[in-house]
Scaffold this motif. Structure first.
Motif, PDB file in Angstrom:
ATOM      1  N   PRO A 272       2.854  13.043  -6.967  1.00 34.63           N
ATOM      2  CA  PRO A 272       3.445  11.728  -7.242  1.00 34.63           C
ATOM      3  C   PRO A 272       2.722  10.610  -6.501  1.00 34.63           C
ATOM      4  N   ARG A 273       2.650   9.465  -7.160  1.00 34.61           N
ATOM      5  CA  ARG A 273       2.067   8.278  -6.547  1.00 34.61           C
ATOM      6  C   ARG A 273       3.171   7.233  -6.399  1.00 34.61           C
ATOM      7  N   LEU A 274       3.141   6.544  -5.272  1.00 38.25           N
ATOM      8  CA  LEU A 274       4.146   5.523  -5.039  1.00 38.25           C
ATOM      9  C   LEU A 274       3.864   4.298  -5.891  1.00 38.25           C
ATOM     10  N   THR A 275       4.888   3.807  -6.571  1.00 35.83           N
ATOM     11  CA  THR A 275       4.791   2.630  -7.414  1.00 35.83           C
ATOM     12  C   THR A 275       5.111   1.375  -6.596  1.00 35.83           C
ATOM     13  N   LEU A 276       4.957   0.218  -7.235  1.00 36.09           N
ATOM     14  CA  LEU A 276       5.331  -1.039  -6.579  1.00 36.09           C
ATOM     15  C   LEU A 276       6.812  -1.026  -6.207  1.00 36.09           C
ATOM     16  N   LYS A 277       7.637  -0.485  -7.084  1.00 32.29           N
ATOM     17  CA  LYS A 277       9.071  -0.392  -6.788  1.00 32.29           C
ATOM     18  C   LYS A 277       9.310   0.459  -5.546  1.00 32.29           C
TER      19      LYS A 277
END
Length: 293
Positions: A272-277
């Motif tokens: 998983p990659r961290l999103t802006l949210k």
């Protein structure tokens, strides 16, 4: 801790370590702007040292005996740097030696890290969760303990909660790298007895088969990591200033990654990659320590 001015060579060595830290992507902050400015350079030196030893254990095509010999060389260089000596004017050891002496850091914690890197060379399977925890005690927990020593906050309660956080983050990294650890390094950090209990085979991992059994096994792992992360989270509220802010950001970041892992319905092997949210949630959680993550 003393406040002696840095010689130009040492100042440049710290800059080199900061550059090393900035070149490597991590889901968790390394010497970030959240840290107190006085800690960014020693944290970068610690990271550069660990990065070098980790690369010896993991990268390239050397056989196990060569890797272990190189790690022995690192251990000797560490001891020399900690006692005020230098090895070939290497910037990593120049900076690390200064950080150890300036901040009175326990050298045993660095040797614990080297123990874990040696273990990576020699051990690829873990019989039960106790063995995994023993690995985390050497591979992850020393980093949190060093940060507490840098901040003069290494009390027994703080150290225990730091260990819980660092172990949780190490486990989360294992779960993110489940397939790559197996295919690139031949390692499985899931407990063998629990794989057998849930009827998960190594061939499932090799083939990236997200079977119902693997979902059950990983749900069990995620729950345990979540409990550890929550057990250590109060430390972020207890530490004051930018150090507390940094730690809360790390805990919330780990929780967001764990949340994304828990909600992967199809492919359990994607990282998983961290999103802006997610990043906004990390900032909010770091700034509002009273909120539940």
């Amino acid at each position: 801790m003393t406040s002696l001015p840095l010689p130009p060579e040492t100042e440049q060595a710290y800059r080199d370590c900061l550059a090393i830290a900035s070149r490597h992507y991590e889901n968790f902050p390394v010497a970030s702007w959240l840290l107190p400015a006085r800690l960014r350079r020693p944290v970068a030196a610690i990271y550069a040292f660990a990065r070098r030893a980790d690369d010896i254990a993991d990268e390239g095509t050397d056989d196990a005996s060569t890797r272990l010999a190189c790690l022995d060389h690192v251990a000797a260089a560490l001891s020399k740097a900690a006692s005020g000596g230098r090895l070939d004017d290497d910037p990593v050891y120049i900076a690390l030696g200064d950080a150890i002496q300036r901040h009175r850091l326990p050298i045993d914690l660095f040797h614990d890290l080297l123990y874990a890197f040696r273990q990576d060379v020699q051990q690829t399977r873990y019989r039960d969760f106790g063995e995994v925890m023993a690995y985390c005690r050497h591979s992850a927990n020393p980093v949190g303990r060093l940060l507490l020593h840098l901040n003069d906050q290494a009390t027994p309660d703080n150290l225990a909660e730091s260990d819980a956080i660092c172990t949780a983050l190490q486990l989360i990294n294992f779960y993110q790298d489940l397939h790559s650890d197996y295919t690139e390094r031949g390692r499985i950090y899931l407990p063998q007895d629990e794989m057998a209990h849930f009827h998960v085979s190594e061939s499932d991992i090799a083939a990236r088969h997200s079977t119902p059994a693997l979902h059950q096994l990983m749900h069990h792992q995620y729950q345990r990591a979540d409990r550890l992360l929550r057990a250590g989270a109060p430390l972020g509220g207890r530490l004051r200033g930018r150090m507390g802010l940094e730690l809360r950001a790390i805990v919330v970041g780990g929780a967001r990654i764990l949340h994304r892992l828990q909600h992967q319905r199809g492919d359990l092997f994607s990282r998983p990659r961290l999103t802006l949210k997610d990043r906004l949630a990390i900032v909010r959680g770091a700034c509002l320590p009273s909120r539940r993550h």
